[in-house]
Design a protein around this motif. Structure first.
Motif, PDB file in Angstrom:
ATOM      1  N   GLY A 253       0.957  -0.984  -0.042  1.00 16.79           N
ATOM      2  CA  GLY A 253       0.002   0.070  -0.040  1.00 16.79           C
ATOM      3  C   GLY A 253       0.820   1.335  -0.057  1.00 16.79           C
ATOM      4  N   ALA A 254       0.873   1.865  -1.258  1.00 19.03           N
ATOM      5  CA  ALA A 254       1.695   3.180  -1.127  1.00 19.03           C
ATOM      6  C   ALA A 254       1.146   4.224  -0.465  1.00 19.03           C
ATOM      7  CB  ALA A 254       1.646   3.790  -2.668  1.00 19.03           C
ATOM      8  N   GLY A 255       1.957   5.167   0.164  1.00 20.78           N
ATOM      9  CA  GLY A 255       1.256   6.208   0.893  1.00 20.78           C
ATOM     10  C   GLY A 255       2.470   7.252   1.590  1.00 20.78           C
ATOM     11  N   ILE A 256       2.153   7.409   2.924  1.00 16.86           N
ATOM     12  CA  ILE A 256       3.382   8.301   3.424  1.00 16.86           C
ATOM     13  C   ILE A 256       4.473   7.556   4.134  1.00 16.86           C
ATOM     14  CG2 ILE A 256       1.858  10.741   3.429  1.00 16.86           C
ATOM     15  CD1 ILE A 256       1.317  10.089   6.314  1.00 16.86           C
ATOM     16  N   GLY A 257       4.337   6.206   3.936  1.00 20.36           N
ATOM     17  CA  GLY A 257       5.358   5.421   4.723  1.00 20.36           C
ATOM     18  C   GLY A 257       5.108   4.730   5.849  1.00 20.36           C
ATOM     19  N   PHE A 258       6.085   4.296   6.389  1.00 19.80           N
ATOM     20  CA  PHE A 258       5.938   3.564   7.963  1.00 19.80           C
ATOM     21  C   PHE A 258       6.717   4.528   8.901  1.00 19.80           C
ATOM     22  CE2 PHE A 258       9.497   1.612   5.533  1.00 19.80           C
ATOM     23  CZ  PHE A 258      10.497   2.048   6.638  1.00 19.80           C
ATOM     24  N   ASP A 413      -4.997  12.185  -0.125  1.00 21.46           N
ATOM     25  CA  ASP A 413      -5.099  10.941   0.591  1.00 21.46           C
ATOM     26  C   ASP A 413      -3.770  10.487   0.950  1.00 21.46           C
ATOM     27  OD1 ASP A 413      -5.912   8.498   1.347  1.00 21.46           O
ATOM     28  OD2 ASP A 413      -7.202   8.101  -0.511  1.00 21.46           O
ATOM     29  N   GLY A 414      -3.239  10.658   1.910  1.00 24.77           N
ATOM     30  CA  GLY A 414      -1.839  10.077   2.297  1.00 24.77           C
ATOM     31  C   GLY A 414      -1.833   8.684   2.408  1.00 24.77           C
ATOM     32  N   ARG A 415      -2.804   7.874   2.386  1.00 20.57           N
ATOM     33  CA  ARG A 415      -2.927   6.524   2.579  1.00 20.57           C
ATOM     34  C   ARG A 415      -3.642   5.641   1.414  1.00 20.57           C
ATOM     35  NH1 ARG A 415       1.173   5.112   5.815  1.00 20.57           N
ATOM     36  NH2 ARG A 415       1.156   6.285   8.059  1.00 20.57           N
ATOM     37  N   ASN A 416      -4.017   6.605   0.407  1.00 17.79           N
ATOM     38  CA  ASN A 416      -4.705   5.814  -0.717  1.00 17.79           C
ATOM     39  C   ASN A 416      -5.852   4.983  -0.288  1.00 17.79           C
ATOM     40  OD1 ASN A 416      -3.049   7.259  -2.521  1.00 17.79           O
ATOM     41  ND2 ASN A 416      -1.799   5.344  -2.805  1.00 17.79           N
ATOM     42  N   SER A 429     -11.294  18.168  -4.926  1.00 19.83           N
ATOM     43  CA  SER A 429     -10.031  18.003  -5.815  1.00 19.83           C
ATOM     44  C   SER A 429      -9.408  16.972  -4.974  1.00 19.83           C
ATOM     45  CB  SER A 429      -9.335  19.243  -5.464  1.00 19.83           C
ATOM     46  OG  SER A 429      -9.952  20.159  -6.721  1.00 19.83           O
ATOM     47  N   TYR A 430      -9.306  15.539  -5.374  1.00 14.55           N
ATOM     48  CA  TYR A 430      -8.697  14.571  -4.597  1.00 14.55           C
ATOM     49  C   TYR A 430      -6.967  14.412  -5.259  1.00 14.55           C
ATOM     50  CZ  TYR A 430      -7.521   9.769  -3.596  1.00 14.55           C
ATOM     51  OH  TYR A 430      -7.006   8.807  -3.160  1.00 14.55           O
ATOM     52  N   TYR A 431      -6.546  14.171  -4.260  1.00 14.26           N
ATOM     53  CA  TYR A 431      -4.906  13.836  -4.384  1.00 14.26           C
ATOM     54  C   TYR A 431      -4.437  12.696  -3.941  1.00 14.26           C
ATOM     55  CZ  TYR A 431      -4.940  18.826  -6.221  1.00 14.26           C
ATOM     56  OH  TYR A 431      -5.338  19.911  -6.788  1.00 14.26           O
ATOM     57  N   GLY A 432      -4.226  11.658  -4.475  1.00 10.67           N
ATOM     58  CA  GLY A 432      -3.583  10.413  -3.869  1.00 10.67           C
ATOM     59  C   GLY A 432      -2.149  10.397  -4.038  1.00 10.67           C
ATOM     60  N   MET A 433      -1.370   9.478  -3.460  1.00  9.72           N
ATOM     61  CA  MET A 433       0.051   9.130  -3.490  1.00  9.72           C
ATOM     62  C   MET A 433       0.159   8.206  -4.511  1.00  9.72           C
ATOM     63  SD  MET A 433       0.882  10.890  -1.005  1.00  9.72           S
ATOM     64  CE  MET A 433       2.581  10.555  -0.471  1.00  9.72           C
TER      65      MET A 433
END
Length: 436
Positions: A253-258, A413-416, A429-433
């Motif tokens: 799951g891509a996102g802002i990391g662990f 959406d930092g966690r998609n 306005s939606y922004y994903g990683m």
């Protein structure tokens, strides 16, 4: 069986209560009097689903008690060491001060035949360098690493997916392994793998597992960076490669990391130990993973800045989440809280909300504004950033309801974790990683 648990932080408190819940008589020992007072009253000093219930049950049954007196460990057949091994302040290596202090304090209470079982995550070589001190009392040191997931720690202790015990190659080591089988009888009897190894292998199992999980997360985040410059969708990419049974979808799951108290410090300590062993080149990739992980936090901030026409100064931004993961109040190295602090540093008015971690976050970052209630936090926001995928945000917050509270219609959406189509259809306005 009578057991003692030295160290009643996250690992130790869960282990003590869980062992009592399967029938053992357990005494938990810690030098923090406030923590011991809370635990003795059945109050968990941190948020962990199911812990309060088994704490209360254990205390009421008389099988579970807590004290600051190390002498209370006397008479226990097995003494578990569950103290912290934080990252050293001046480097990447693990600080083993608490491990050594726990062992030294325990030595006078040990008798021949006792077993000291280390559960703390330690660098390879730790047990062999300390075994002699324990063996001088006639007791035996073993290493029994934990594999807890915050939010599922009680379940993972009572019903683990595997048990690993590193023992010395002696008859005492063989006996210790059999005693540990009895300690974990409910799990062993249902077929849970019980793996007996040497010290080094047991120590490596934990850090190797964490390194592998961190590698999967960092890999998909690296792919997200490529997706962002090519127009690809990293979530569909993860779905596609996840169907390969050799790869699997979990942890892609891509996102802002662990973040948290384990993965970041453990991979850094692993790198440091490899350098000490003269094999630093073998795990050079871990340092790059750390860099990728931190870079995703910067990317989330840049998405917010870009969405607000190049500046967040004076804007009101709501950050949904503070804990590093859902079902926890742990804010250690929280990527989401780091994003909030960075936005505040750029001049934004940042309000943070979280179902469990607000008070912990407030103590560490008082410069932020906090709201316990989600809707209160959303009211008047120019932009919203989802950083912790609690159900309260990913499933129970509709785009229309959010729009009725906020001033702007920007969501990062930092966690998609959200449905882009649903949010865009509602005018956001939606922004994903790593998503178009």
């Amino acid at each position: 069986m009578k057991l003692s648990v030295i160290g009643c932080g996250y690992l130790g408190a869960v282990h003590a209560a869980s062992m009592a819940s399967i029938g053992h008589d357990v005494v938990g020992i810690d030098i923090d009097a406030g923590k011991i007072d809370d635990l003795s009253r059945g109050v968990a000093p941190f948020f962990e689903p199911g812990l309060t219930e088994i704490l209360s049950e254990g205390i009421a049954s008389g099988r579970l008690s807590f004290t600051t007196e190390i002498a209370a460990a006397a008479g226990a057949a097995v003494h578990f060491i569950g103290v912290g091994t934080p990252q050293q302040k001046d480097g990447y290596a693990a600080d083993l001060t608490f491990v050594d202090e726990a062992i030294d304090a325990l030595l006078p209470s040990l008798t021949p035949g006792d077993i000291v079982a280390g559960k703390s995550t330690v660098p390879v070589g730790t047990a062999s360098m300390r075994a002699g001190r324990v063996e001088a009392t006639g007791a035996t040191l073993v290493w029994n690493p934990e594999f807890l997931r915050e939010g599922w720690a009680v379940q993972d202790t009572i019903d683990p997916d595997r048990l690993v015990v590193g023992v010395p190659a002696t008859s005492a080591g063989e006996r210790a392994a059999e005693v540990l089988r009895k300690v974990y009888h409910p799990a062993v009897s249902k077929g849970t793998p019980f793996i007996v190894t040497d010290f080094a292998t047991a120590e490596l199992v934990k850090v190797a597992a964490n390194a592998f999980l961190a590698t999967k997360i960092s890999f998909i985040n690296a792919m997200a960076e490529i997706a962002e410059v090519t127009g690809a969708d990293v979530t569909l990419l993860a779905d596609a490669i996840g169907h390969d049974e050799r790869i699997g979808r979990r942890f892609l799951g891509a996102g802002i990391g662990f973040g948290g108290g384990c993965l970041p410090k453990d991979i850094r300590a692993f790198s440091a130990r490899a350098e000490e062993l003269g094999r630093g080149e073998s795990v050079n990739f871990l340092r790059e993973m750390d860099t990728i992980n931190l870079r995703r936090r910067e990317r989330a901030v840049s998405l917010v800045v870009d969405a607000l026409d190049g500046s967040v100064f004076g804007s009101s931004i709501t950050v949904l989440g503070a804990a590093f993961k859902p079902h926890s109040d742990d804010i250690r190295d929280s990527p989401g809280l780091d994003v909030a602090v960075r936005l505040r540093g750029l001049g934004a008015n940042v309000t943070v909300t979280d179902p469990a971690a607000v008070e912990n976050a407030r103590r560490v970052h008082p410069q932020l504004t906090y709201a316990q209630d989600r809707d209160t936090a959303l009211r008047g926001a120019d932009a919203v950033v989802l950083v912790t995928e609690w159900d309260e945000y990913r499933r129970q917050l509709s785009p229309d309801h959010a729009a009725s509270l906020t001033r702007g219609r920007v969501i990062v959406d930092g966690r998609n974790a959200l449905d882009p189509a649903a949010w865009r259809a509602a005018g956001w306005s939606y922004y994903g990683m790593g998503r178009p």
